[in-house]
Design an enzyme around this catalytic site. Structure first.
Site, PDB file in Angstrom:
ATOM      1  N   ARG A  51       0.799  -1.222   0.000  1.00 56.36           N
ATOM      2  CA  ARG A  51       0.000   0.000   0.000  1.00 56.36           C
ATOM      3  C   ARG A  51       0.837   1.280   0.000  1.00 56.36           C
ATOM      4  O   ARG A  51       0.427   2.284  -0.553  1.00 56.36           O
ATOM      5  CB  ARG A  51      -0.909   0.000   1.232  1.00 56.36           C
ATOM      6  N   LYS A 148      -0.172 -18.351   6.444  1.00 57.62           N
ATOM      7  CA  LYS A 148      -1.130 -18.642   7.502  1.00 57.62           C
ATOM      8  C   LYS A 148      -1.612 -17.318   8.093  1.00 57.62           C
ATOM      9  O   LYS A 148      -0.891 -16.327   7.958  1.00 57.62           O
ATOM     10  CB  LYS A 148      -0.487 -19.525   8.564  1.00 57.62           C
ATOM     11  N   HIS A 178       5.928 -22.955   7.357  1.00 57.61           N
ATOM     12  CA  HIS A 178       7.392 -22.910   7.313  1.00 57.61           C
ATOM     13  C   HIS A 178       8.042 -24.031   8.123  1.00 57.61           C
ATOM     14  O   HIS A 178       9.200 -24.348   7.915  1.00 57.61           O
ATOM     15  CB  HIS A 178       7.922 -21.535   7.713  1.00 57.61           C
ATOM     16  N   LYS A 182      11.916 -26.733   7.330  1.00 56.56           N
ATOM     17  CA  LYS A 182      13.108 -26.821   8.181  1.00 56.56           C
ATOM     18  C   LYS A 182      13.955 -28.019   7.784  1.00 56.56           C
ATOM     19  O   LYS A 182      13.433 -29.095   7.492  1.00 56.56           O
ATOM     20  CB  LYS A 182      12.699 -26.908   9.652  1.00 56.56           C
ATOM     21  N   GLU A 216       7.727 -21.512  23.202  1.00 59.49           N
ATOM     22  CA  GLU A 216       8.265 -20.182  22.884  1.00 59.49           C
ATOM     23  C   GLU A 216       8.508 -19.427  24.176  1.00 59.49           C
ATOM     24  O   GLU A 216       7.785 -19.638  25.160  1.00 59.49           O
ATOM     25  CB  GLU A 216       7.258 -19.389  22.046  1.00 59.49           C
ATOM     26  N   ASP A 235      -3.572 -21.098  16.238  1.00 64.39           N
ATOM     27  CA  ASP A 235      -2.352 -20.466  15.737  1.00 64.39           C
ATOM     28  C   ASP A 235      -1.223 -21.475  15.509  1.00 64.39           C
ATOM     29  O   ASP A 235      -0.398 -21.285  14.621  1.00 64.39           O
ATOM     30  CB  ASP A 235      -1.896 -19.389  16.738  1.00 64.39           C
ATOM     31  N   HIS A 240       1.035 -26.102  12.394  1.00 58.68           N
ATOM     32  CA  HIS A 240       2.418 -26.573  12.554  1.00 58.68           C
ATOM     33  C   HIS A 240       2.508 -27.929  13.273  1.00 58.68           C
ATOM     34  O   HIS A 240       3.168 -28.849  12.800  1.00 58.68           O
ATOM     35  CB  HIS A 240       3.252 -25.564  13.341  1.00 58.68           C
ATOM     36  N   LYS A 331       3.290 -20.067  24.864  1.00 58.63           N
ATOM     37  CA  LYS A 331       4.097 -18.847  24.882  1.00 58.63           C
ATOM     38  C   LYS A 331       4.597 -18.607  26.294  1.00 58.63           C
ATOM     39  O   LYS A 331       4.027 -19.110  27.259  1.00 58.63           O
ATOM     40  CB  LYS A 331       3.252 -17.662  24.429  1.00 58.63           C
TER      41      LYS A 331
HETATM   42  P1  NAD Z   1       2.035  -6.532   8.199  1.00 62.02           P
HETATM   43  O1  NAD Z   1       0.809  -5.906   8.775  1.00 62.02           O
HETATM   44  O2  NAD Z   1       3.363  -6.202   8.787  1.00 62.02           O
HETATM   45  O3  NAD Z   1       2.112  -6.128   6.646  1.00 62.02           O
HETATM   46  C1  NAD Z   1       0.988  -6.129   5.830  1.00 62.02           C
HETATM   47  C2  NAD Z   1       1.391  -5.766   4.397  1.00 62.02           C
HETATM   48  O4  NAD Z   1       0.223  -5.829   3.595  1.00 62.02           O
HETATM   49  C3  NAD Z   1       1.965  -4.384   4.236  1.00 62.02           C
HETATM   50  O5  NAD Z   1       3.010  -4.441   3.270  1.00 62.02           O
HETATM   51  C4  NAD Z   1       0.788  -3.581   3.671  1.00 62.02           C
HETATM   52  O6  NAD Z   1       1.178  -2.488   2.841  1.00 62.02           O
HETATM   53  C5  NAD Z   1       0.106  -4.631   2.846  1.00 62.02           C
HETATM   54  N1  NAD Z   1      -1.321  -4.329   2.669  1.00 62.02           N
HETATM   55  C6  NAD Z   1      -2.276  -4.257   3.624  1.00 62.02           C
HETATM   56  N2  NAD Z   1      -3.473  -3.932   3.064  1.00 62.02           N
HETATM   57  C7  NAD Z   1      -3.254  -3.810   1.729  1.00 62.02           C
HETATM   58  C8  NAD Z   1      -4.077  -3.487   0.615  1.00 62.02           C
HETATM   59  N3  NAD Z   1      -5.386  -3.228   0.740  1.00 62.02           N
HETATM   60  N4  NAD Z   1      -3.515  -3.461  -0.604  1.00 62.02           N
HETATM   61  C9  NAD Z   1      -2.195  -3.733  -0.774  1.00 62.02           C
HETATM   62  N5  NAD Z   1      -1.361  -4.041   0.255  1.00 62.02           N
HETATM   63  C10 NAD Z   1      -1.891  -4.061   1.478  1.00 62.02           C
HETATM   64  O7  NAD Z   1       1.772  -8.100   8.168  1.00 62.02           O
HETATM   65  P2  NAD Z   1       2.853  -9.276   8.246  1.00 62.02           P
HETATM   66  O8  NAD Z   1       3.215  -9.494   9.662  1.00 62.02           O
HETATM   67  O9  NAD Z   1       3.941  -9.037   7.252  1.00 62.02           O
HETATM   68  O10 NAD Z   1       1.963 -10.527   7.819  1.00 62.02           O
HETATM   69  C11 NAD Z   1       1.538 -10.771   6.488  1.00 62.02           C
HETATM   70  C12 NAD Z   1       0.807 -12.108   6.453  1.00 62.02           C
HETATM   71  O11 NAD Z   1       1.703 -13.145   6.844  1.00 62.02           O
HETATM   72  C13 NAD Z   1      -0.377 -12.194   7.430  1.00 62.02           C
HETATM   73  O12 NAD Z   1      -1.366 -13.013   6.864  1.00 62.02           O
HETATM   74  C14 NAD Z   1       0.217 -12.887   8.649  1.00 62.02           C
HETATM   75  O13 NAD Z   1      -0.747 -13.587   9.378  1.00 62.02           O
HETATM   76  C15 NAD Z   1       1.182 -13.848   7.975  1.00 62.02           C
HETATM   77  N6  NAD Z   1       2.301 -14.260   8.812  1.00 62.02           N
HETATM   78  C16 NAD Z   1       3.142 -13.344   9.362  1.00 62.02           C
HETATM   79  C17 NAD Z   1       4.200 -13.784  10.142  1.00 62.02           C
HETATM   80  C18 NAD Z   1       5.185 -12.797  10.727  1.00 62.02           C
HETATM   81  O14 NAD Z   1       6.136 -13.261  11.342  1.00 62.02           O
HETATM   82  N7  NAD Z   1       4.994 -11.508  10.561  1.00 62.02           N
HETATM   83  C19 NAD Z   1       4.415 -15.132  10.364  1.00 62.02           C
HETATM   84  C20 NAD Z   1       3.538 -16.056   9.778  1.00 62.02           C
HETATM   85  C21 NAD Z   1       2.495 -15.601   8.997  1.00 62.02           C
END
Ligand code: NAD
Length: 483
Positions: A51, A148, A178, A182, A216, A235, A240, A331
């Protein structure tokens, strides 16, 4: 030892959510490490799409920062980062609107693998799939990677599967877990299916029980709002821990190939018994020396969400009937540790008569210190008669096999390269995910109907005392939670 990295085909990888936390911490540093390892061809390109309004130069700076913070790995030499950054591009895009899509379409190249990583919340999966299609960005060879959580129950998972299936064939959908990427998880399969030694013993006749632990030390952190709607069962267990259980319990697939492996995993999930209420322990962490308790962290003094869950699970098939699987995750526990332990039965008869129990134990450690050890009984060296001692046999052979100076790829790196190669073996199929929810939903519905409040446990402990009892009732003990 010579590195055996085989470069993948040229690709355009679009990361939707390319400015998010996951992209910053895992995906982008991981791609850089594969670049350093020589696996990304020069023609590979990565396009961030999110975004935020920024141009490509800004994005390259953003990615450079992320890589500096989250590590390039030993194989990366000075100067490589600048080369890698030249492969990056950025498009500001609106997943729910039309902004940015034409621009993205213009940047995609013909005749390269097209992969689209949905690193955004699941509420955007359907929108992205639809717009990729309507803007003509995909062809039959294109792939999408989804993160996820894949649903929060069977109904929502089914809907997500339908949303994706409207535009993509199952062979194009890569549902990432993920844990499957591993190194040790793959080594588990090599040990099981590559040796004569284990498979004949891999059943309820010889295995006493199995423990799967994902512990964790962190709390819910900044994810409190999301986590409180989810809890440990949704979660961690549904995805996992379930995947790990499948790999341990499944029958040997006819080939190490995507549908053969996934068919066997699915059979395991379908053979899981419903879990009795007295075989479930739920917990919630209390404040500790270092931080707030769960309820404070999620800002809800009455929250009934579990930050810990332990279950005794039965698998009703010929191989496993009678061998319990104990799984737990939580956790704010004493140490960060993910481990699968196969505890073999005691000998029918000991000729040594030392009065001690000697059980072979195969430990598969996912983190920290990935590795596999087998506890075996040997004679204690030296004089003093036949005294027996149990010692770990290290089956990882990291020192013998690891090329000096080269890091093994982490889970995300490996899985992203598998996407480009078109190898779905380590990704979950839609029917697997739905079957996992079908097993999970009644467990959650059960404790909601009973109005259960999770048991408090001390931060930094091994979890609630009731979890100890869960095994003690069966005259067994959990492995110590230690790093
Ligand atoms: P985040 O909130 O940090 O990032 C979200 C991203 O989505 C940003 O780049 C934002 O610009 C983009 N975005 C949001 N709405 C948008 C829209 N309408 N149009 C275009 N882009 C848009 O989220 P995150 O932590 O990076 O997680 C992303 C996904 O991965 C989620 O589904 C989360 O559950 C999953 N996930 C994250 C982690 C982690 O460690 N962060 C681990 C496992 C899974």
């Amino acid at each position: 030892m010579v590195s055996r990295v085989i470069p993948v085909d040229p690709f355009d990888l679009v990361i939707f959510g390319g400015t998010g936390d996951l992209a910053r911490r895992k995906i982008l540093p991981g791609l850089f490490r594969r670049y350093c390892a020589g696996q990304m061809p020069d023609e590979a390109r990565v396009i961030g799409a999110a975004r935020s309004e920024m141009d490509t130069a800004d994005y390259r700076n953003f990615v450079a920062e992320a890589i500096r913070e989250f590590g390039g790995g030993r194989a990366c030499e000075d100067g490589t980062l600048a080369d890698f950054l030249k492969r990056l591009d950025y498009v500001a895009i609106d997943a729910k609107g039309e902004g940015g899509w034409r621009d993205l379409a213009k940047r995609m190249r013909p005749k390269v693998v097209r992969a689209f990583y949905f690193s955004v919340g699941p509420s955007l999966f359907g929108d992205l799939a639809e717009r990729l299609n309507t803007h003509g960005l995909t062809d039959d060879g294109s792939r999408i990677v989804v993160e996820k959580p894949f649903g929060r129950d069977l109904g929502t998972a089914r809907q997500l599967n339908r949303d994706l299936a409207a535009f993509f064939d199952e062979s194009q959908i890569y549902r990432i877990d993920h844990y499957l990427g591993k190194e040790t998880v793959q080594n588990l399969m090599a040990v099981r299916f590559g040796n004569m030694l284990f498979e004949p013993l891999w059943n309820s006749q010889y295995v006493d029980h199995i423990q799967i632990t994902v512990a964790e030390t962190v709390g819910v952190g900044g994810r409190g709002e999301y986590y409180d709607r989810s809890g440990a069962m949704r979660d961690m267990v549904q995805n996992h821990l379930m995947q790990l259980l499948c790999l341990i319990a499944m029958e040997p697939p006819s080939r190490f190939e995507h549908d053969a492996v996934r068919d066997e995993k699915l059979k395991v999930i379908r053979a899981l018994d419903p879990v009795e209420p007295h075989h479930i322990v739920r917990g919630q962490y209390e404040p500790g020396v270092e931080g707030a308790g769960y309820r404070e962290a999620v800002e809800d003094a009455r929250s009934r969400t579990e930050s810990y869950v332990a279950l005794k699970v039965g698998v009703s098939n010929w191989r496993w009937a009678g061998t319990p699987f104990y799984v737990r995750t939580g956790k704010r526990l004493r140490a960060r540790m993910s481990e699968i332990v196969v505890v073999f039965k005691e000998l029918n008869h000991s000729i040594f008569g030392d009065g001690k129990d000697h059980q072979n134990v195969l430990s598969i450690r996912l983190q920290p210190n990935e590795g596999i050890t087998l506890r075996v009984t040997i004679k204690e060296p030296g004089p003093g008669g036949m005294r027996l001692v149990d010692v770990p046999l290290d089956m990882t052979f990291a020192d013998a096999l690891g090329p000096e100076g080269e890091d093994p790829p982490d889970a995300y790196e490996r899985l992203i390269m598998d996407v480009i190669r078109g190898n779905q073996t380590l990704f979950m199929r839609g029917d697997e995910v739905e079957a996992a929810w079908s097993w999970t939903d009644p467990i959650i519905a059960g404790w909601e109907a009973r109005g259960e409040v999770p048991k408090p446990y001390m931060s930094g402990s091994e979890g609630p005392g009731d979890a100890v009892q869960l095994l003690a009732r069966d005259r067994r003990v959990w492995r110590e939670v230690k790093a």
